[in-house]
Design a protein around this motif. Structure first.
Motif, PDB file in Angstrom:
ATOM      1  N   ALA A 162       7.082   7.333  14.740  1.00 62.27           N
ATOM      2  CA  ALA A 162       6.191   7.759  13.655  1.00 62.27           C
ATOM      3  C   ALA A 162       5.763   6.579  12.789  1.00 62.27           C
ATOM      4  CB  ALA A 162       6.886   8.818  12.800  1.00 62.27           C
ATOM      5  N   SER A 163       6.710   5.719  12.433  1.00 61.39           N
ATOM      6  CA  SER A 163       6.393   4.599  11.544  1.00 61.39           C
ATOM      7  C   SER A 163       5.475   3.588  12.222  1.00 61.39           C
ATOM      8  CB  SER A 163       7.680   3.914  11.084  1.00 61.39           C
ATOM      9  OG  SER A 163       8.411   3.422  12.198  1.00 61.39           O
ATOM     10  N   LEU A 164       5.719   3.297  13.491  1.00 63.50           N
ATOM     11  CA  LEU A 164       4.861   2.354  14.208  1.00 63.50           C
ATOM     12  C   LEU A 164       3.444   2.906  14.369  1.00 63.50           C
ATOM     13  CD1 LEU A 164       7.224   1.002  17.023  1.00 63.50           C
ATOM     14  CD2 LEU A 164       6.419  -0.213  14.996  1.00 63.50           C
ATOM     15  N   THR A 165       3.348   4.200  14.641  1.00 63.24           N
ATOM     16  CA  THR A 165       2.025   4.809  14.809  1.00 63.24           C
ATOM     17  C   THR A 165       1.242   4.808  13.505  1.00 63.24           C
ATOM     18  OG1 THR A 165       2.898   6.241  16.564  1.00 63.24           O
ATOM     19  CG2 THR A 165       0.804   6.878  15.563  1.00 63.24           C
ATOM     20  N   VAL A 166       1.871   5.281  12.440  1.00 73.72           N
ATOM     21  CA  VAL A 166       1.183   5.362  11.146  1.00 73.72           C
ATOM     22  C   VAL A 166       0.886   3.968  10.595  1.00 73.72           C
ATOM     23  CG1 VAL A 166       1.386   6.144   8.760  1.00 73.72           C
ATOM     24  CG2 VAL A 166       2.180   7.606  10.622  1.00 73.72           C
ATOM     25  N   GLY A 167       1.870   3.081  10.656  1.00 72.64           N
ATOM     26  CA  GLY A 167       1.659   1.723  10.156  1.00 72.64           C
ATOM     27  C   GLY A 167       0.612   0.970  10.953  1.00 72.64           C
ATOM     28  N   GLY A 168       0.647   1.132  12.278  1.00 81.13           N
ATOM     29  CA  GLY A 168      -0.345   0.471  13.120  1.00 81.13           C
ATOM     30  C   GLY A 168      -1.752   0.977  12.865  1.00 81.13           C
ATOM     31  N   LYS A 169      -1.890   2.291  12.678  1.00 78.04           N
ATOM     32  CA  LYS A 169      -3.221   2.850  12.399  1.00 78.04           C
ATOM     33  C   LYS A 169      -3.722   2.436  11.019  1.00 78.04           C
ATOM     34  CE  LYS A 169      -3.231   6.832  15.489  1.00 78.04           C
ATOM     35  NZ  LYS A 169      -3.426   8.294  15.602  1.00 78.04           N
ATOM     36  N   ALA A 170      -2.816   2.328  10.059  1.00 82.94           N
ATOM     37  CA  ALA A 170      -3.221   1.875   8.726  1.00 82.94           C
ATOM     38  C   ALA A 170      -3.748   0.441   8.783  1.00 82.94           C
ATOM     39  CB  ALA A 170      -2.042   1.969   7.762  1.00 82.94           C
ATOM     40  N   LEU A 171      -3.038  -0.413   9.511  1.00 85.92           N
ATOM     41  CA  LEU A 171      -3.498  -1.792   9.681  1.00 85.92           C
ATOM     42  C   LEU A 171      -4.796  -1.840  10.476  1.00 85.92           C
ATOM     43  CD1 LEU A 171      -3.002  -4.842   9.390  1.00 85.92           C
ATOM     44  CD2 LEU A 171      -1.622  -4.728  11.481  1.00 85.92           C
ATOM     45  N   GLY A 172      -4.883  -1.005  11.521  1.00 89.24           N
ATOM     46  CA  GLY A 172      -6.085  -0.980  12.344  1.00 89.24           C
ATOM     47  C   GLY A 172      -7.310  -0.538  11.577  1.00 89.24           C
ATOM     48  N   LYS A 173      -7.160   0.454  10.714  1.00 91.37           N
ATOM     49  CA  LYS A 173      -8.298   0.912   9.907  1.00 91.37           C
ATOM     50  C   LYS A 173      -8.782  -0.183   8.971  1.00 91.37           C
ATOM     51  CE  LYS A 173      -7.904   5.944   9.814  1.00 91.37           C
ATOM     52  NZ  LYS A 173      -7.144   6.102  11.053  1.00 91.37           N
TER      53      LYS A 173
END
Length: 220
Positions: A162-173
């Motif tokens: 969950a943390s990798l997915t959410v954190g990665g998407k936040a950085l990606g956005k």
């Protein structure tokens, strides 16, 4: 002190124009198509991940989960970039016949479909499958320790995914919003290289050109 910007003296209502995206017919067709495509993509990806993890080692299983998360982040980045990109620079690039410029314009003009496919279809499917794959890893390797250790292991895997997915998407956005035109151009170059030389694409272009010529003759 009263705020005149929020409460104008004449009390007129502010009217907003709706954004023109697609016709109702195109929206219905796209909705039906993307629903069917999502169904089959989710089946294929779930089957592939589960069957691969079943016979894989611990390291390979984690690599598969990380790979699914990376795919989710990349497609979410592309979908966000499509909605934020500016079409104007690509018109000058297309006039100079730069490789991939026309494809970039198509991507931006179909930003709703690109965003839907990248963010919702691929992104959400990968999110669900990564969680399922993480749970499968817990189920596969949790029988070796005590109940407390298994619980800690399961919670750790779930939190990590969950943390990798959410954190990665936040950085990606954030990256997508800052470099939207660059990202869309690179995606356009890749899509043009992969699909631009197919016969059905050329046939479609010729059909549109003939249709435009017929319309011009009728108007004249």
């Amino acid at each position: 002190m009263e705020d005149n910007y929020k409460h104008p003296a004449d009390e007129r209502k502010v009217k907003f124009k709706s954004n023109t995206v697609s016709s109702k017919k195109e929206t219905r067709v796209w909705t039906l198509l993307i629903t069917v495509v999502t169904f089959f993509i989710s089946i294929l990806m779930s089957f592939f991940s589960n069957e691969t993890i079943r016979y894989a080692s611990t390291v390979v299983s984690f690599l598969i989960v990380f790979g699914i998360i990376i795919i989710s982040i990349l497609f979410d980045l592309i979908g966000t970039a499509a909605t934020a990109a500016d079409e104007a620079p690509f018109h000058s690039m297309a006039s100079r016949k730069l490789y991939g410029a026309k494809q970039a314009i198509r991507l931006i003009r179909n930003a709703d479909k690109v965003s839907n496919f990248c963010n919702d279809v691929v992104g959400d499917i990968c999110g669900v499958i990564s969680g399922t794959a993480g749970a499968y890893i817990v189920y596969k390797f949790s029988g070796e320790g005590s109940q407390v250790e298994n619980s800690i292991f399961g919670l750790s895997i779930t939190a990590m995914v969950a943390s990798l997915t959410v954190g990665g998407k936040a950085l990606g956005k954030s990256v997508a919003l800052q470099n939207s035109n660059y990202i869309i151009y690179k995606v356009a170059v890749v899509t043009h290289f992969l699909f631009g030389r197919f016969k059905f694409v050329k046939t479609k272009k010729r059909w549109h050109n003939k249709k435009n010529k017929i319309n011009k003759k009728k108007n004249s």
